[in-house]
Each structure stands twice: as structure tokens, then as C-alpha cells.
Design an enzyme around this catalytic site. Structure first.
Site, short mmCIF file in Angstrom:
data_model
loop_
_atom_site.label_atom_id
_atom_site.label_comp_id
_atom_site.label_asym_id
_atom_site.label_seq_id
_atom_site.Cartn_x
_atom_site.Cartn_y
_atom_site.Cartn_z
N THR A 14 0.82 -1.23 0.00
CA THR A 14 0.00 0.00 0.00
C THR A 14 0.85 1.27 0.00
O THR A 14 0.43 2.29 -0.53
CB THR A 14 -0.95 -0.03 1.22
OG1 THR A 14 -1.80 -1.17 1.07
CG2 THR A 14 -1.82 1.19 1.32
N THR A 91 1.59 -4.74 4.07
CA THR A 91 1.49 -5.09 5.49
C THR A 91 0.90 -6.49 5.74
O THR A 91 1.07 -7.04 6.81
CB THR A 91 0.64 -4.05 6.25
OG1 THR A 91 -0.67 -4.00 5.67
CG2 THR A 91 1.28 -2.68 6.19
N ASP A 92 0.21 -7.04 4.72
CA ASP A 92 -0.48 -8.33 4.96
C ASP A 92 0.47 -9.46 5.33
O ASP A 92 0.16 -10.29 6.19
CB ASP A 92 -1.29 -8.74 3.71
CG ASP A 92 -2.48 -7.83 3.46
OD1 ASP A 92 -2.79 -7.00 4.33
OD2 ASP A 92 -3.11 -7.95 2.38
N1 ASP Z 1 -2.94 -5.58 0.85
C1 ASP Z 1 -1.83 -4.71 1.07
C2 ASP Z 1 -0.54 -5.51 0.95
O1 ASP Z 1 -0.21 -6.24 1.86
C3 ASP Z 1 -1.94 -4.10 2.43
C4 ASP Z 1 -0.86 -3.14 2.81
O2 ASP Z 1 0.18 -3.01 2.22
O3 ASP Z 1 -1.09 -2.44 3.82
O4 ASP Z 1 0.13 -5.39 -0.06
#
Ligand code: ASP
Length: 328
Positions: A14, A91-92
């Protein structure tokens, strides 16, 4: 302060995304240099190397990519001019990559994984502030010898303790059992403590792919373990109930897997606390330990899987695997 260099390896997530106007959903859009334009004066603090490694959402990240990334980071930390390395990441799966790197890289230099919960198109894009905090940490002398760290929302957490705890809150990365290692307060970095556990270095160039993770639920039988046996599993992580218990209907399949030499690591589906051989009923943790099931302390299922993949890639020997999971 000048003359220090921090390498920032961009992998996507993200922090590098914008909302696509047709889809009304976030997709990868910005490269590293474009993200860095949100930190216009950062070169006054330290020299930066921007490394556009890949640009993917973190559900695309695999253990093979983690291995390749780890080798790349080692090249940077071996350079004299590099003070620290930052990895931007979705973050995932961020905690899995951070933990992989923690097990696989031995260096006193700070290695920091960072992301964002809001994309560039959203009000309160947290990428720049998180990245600035990560850079402050990377050049802090106090950040040396702390293992791999995750810096988000002003908190510094240890890779081996941290969890993503919330689907959308900016304050999602937490170490609920222990609290953060420290904080970044504007331009100052403060450490309160060291990590509770120094991750054992696993010097492998291989990973074992045939490692499966199983979450135990009420009434589960051995069918899924049988399936993993059929798939020629080399290791299985069982995210068990409470202190490390499973329904009695699973026990025969666990025994069969162990007889075939499959290494079984037991952790708890509870987000906090260790597994322990407290229960002696059929399927209880004491009975499982007597069978030779290895205890994975307070690791989450996803972290135990990463560790088992690395450990089995290095040495598929029961005593080694037991030692690497159970030693304090
Ligand atoms: N869905 C995203 C990812 O993990 C979430 C994020 O980056 O916060 O790429």
C-alpha cells in the site's frame, strides 16, 4: 550524520499504491523514487540508495522471494558504506518476511521493514511518516544489534514478536505480549528494551516448500493431516487449541505422520502465550509431546511455518529441529 548511507529496497504494498479510478480500489503505482518525493529533505539527514526491487502487493510475496530478498539485503549490509537497510513491504505478509529475514541474516546493522495502511490516494497517507521513522531508526546507533525490526506508526517492534493485529488501523503492528522495543518521537529514536528472544540464525541457502500449516477447530479430525501426508509433507505446523491441545480424533493421523518422519511443530491459535505440556488427556499437549511433537513456544502459526521451512531447508534432523524451536 552525513556520509551514512541507507539502502531502501522497495517491494510494493500500500505504501506504493494509488486508488485506480475505474476500480475504486488500490493497486501498485509508485516506484521508490516517486515515494521518496514525499520526503523532500531527507537527503539532509542521510544519503539514500533507492532500490526498486519489485512492486507487488504482499499477498504476492512467497518464501522464495523472501530468500532472494534476504540475499540482496546481505549484499548491502556487507558494504562498509551502508549503515542500515530498509525494506518497504505490503502489510499483509510483512511479519512473515520480517521474521524470515530475522532468522536468515546475521548482522549488527539495523534492518527495518516498513509499510503503510493508507495509500497515496487516501487522506492521511502514512507512508512518508513511517518511512521517515524507519530512516531515523536505521541511522540510530542504538538500533544496532536489535535484530530485524518493524517500524510503523511511531513504534519500533521486534520481527520475532510483532503481529499485524488490525485490518485497517494505522496502529496495527503490535507486540501484545511484550510491547514495542522503542519509539520514534519526531526525529529522536528511543529504545526501552531488547527483544525477549534472539532468533537463532539459520544459515541455509535452501527452503523446504513442503511445509503445511493447519488451524485446529472444535471437532476437527485427522483428514487434513492425512491429506498433507498424501502430499508428501516434510513438516506440518499445527496451530492447536489453548496450551497446545487437539481433538482426540486427530491423534492417530499425527502419530502416522510422525512415524513417516514428518516433523510436527505445535503452536497455539491463541494470539498470546506459550504452548506447554499441561494436559494429559487424549489429544492433550502432554500426550502430544510424549509422541515427539515439537513445541513452538509462543510463535504464531505463520511465523512457525517460516521457521520450519528454513530449518528443514538446512537440516532435516529431529534433534536439530527440536533444538531450534524449543531452546529459550
Ligand atoms: N494488501 C496490502 C498488501 O499487503 C496491504 C498493505 O500493504 O497495507 O500489499
Amino acid at each position: 550524520m552525513k556520509n551514512m548511507k541507507v539502502a531502501i529496497i522497495f517491494t510494493g504494498g500500500t505504501i506504493s499504491m494509488k486508488i485506480d479510478e475505474k476500480m475504486h480500489a488500490a493497486v501498485p503505482s509508485l516506484n521508490g523514487s516517486e515515494v521518496m518525493t514525499f520526503l523532500p529533505n531527507i537527503e539532509e539527514i542521510t544519503d539514500i540508495i533507492v532500490d526498486n526491487y519489485i512492486s507487488v502487493p504482499s499477498p504476492f510475496i512467497t518464501p522464495d522471494i523472501m530468500m532472494d530478498l534476504s540475499i540482496k539485503i546481505k549484499d548491502y549490509v556487507n558494504r562498509e558504506d551502508i549503515t542500515g537497510v530498509i525494506i518497504t513491504h505490503g502489510t499483509d505478509t510483512l511479519e512473515e518476511t520480517a521474521y524470515f529475514l530475522d532468522l536468515h541474516i546475521l548482522t549488527p546493522k539495523p534492518i527495518i521493514v516498513v509499510g503503510a495502511m493508507r495509500s497515496v490516494s487516501e487522506l492521511g497517507y502514512d507512508g512518508p511518516s513511517n518511512l521517515a521513522a524507519a530512516i531515523r531508526t536505521a541511522i540510530s546507533v542504538d538500533a544496532r544489534n536489535k535484530g530485524v525490526m518493524v517500524v510503523m506508526n511511531g513504534d519500533i517492534n521486534a520481527a520475532n514478536e510483532v503481529q499485524k493485529t488490525h485490518t485497517m488501523s494505522l496502529d496495527t503492528f503490535k507486540s501484545p505480549e511484550f510491547g514495542p522495543l522503542g519509539i520514534v518521537d519526531n526525529d529522536e529514536v528511543f529504545f526501552y528494551r531488547n527483544s525477549t528472544h534472539v532468533s537463532t540464525y539459520i544459515p541455509t541457502t535452501q527452503i523446504e516448500h513442503k511445509v503445511y500449516l493447519l488451524k485446529v477447530v472444535a471437532g476437527l479430525d485427522g483428514e487434513l493431516i492425512d491429506f498433507f501426508i498424501e502430499k508428501e509433507a516434510v513438516g506440518i505446523v499445527i496451530e492447536a487449541l489453548g496450551r497446545g491441545n487437539v481433538p482426540p480424533m486427530m491423534v492417530d493421523s499425527i502419530k502416522r505422520a510422525m512415524d513417516l518422519g514428518i516433523k510436527i511443530v505445535l503452536v497455539s491459535r491463541c494470539p498470546n502465550g506459550r504452548v506447554s505440556d499441561s494436559y494429559g488427556y487424549d489429544g492433550g499437549s502432554k500426550k502430544l509431546r510424549d509422541l515427539g511433537v515439537i513445541f513452538g513456544r509462543n510463535l504464531s502459526g505463520q511465523k512457525a511455518r517460516i521457521k520450519l521451512m528454513l530449518a528443514l531447508g538446512f537440516n532435516n534432523n529431529y534433534e536439530y529441529i527440536k533444538e531450534i524451536f524449543e531452546k529459550v
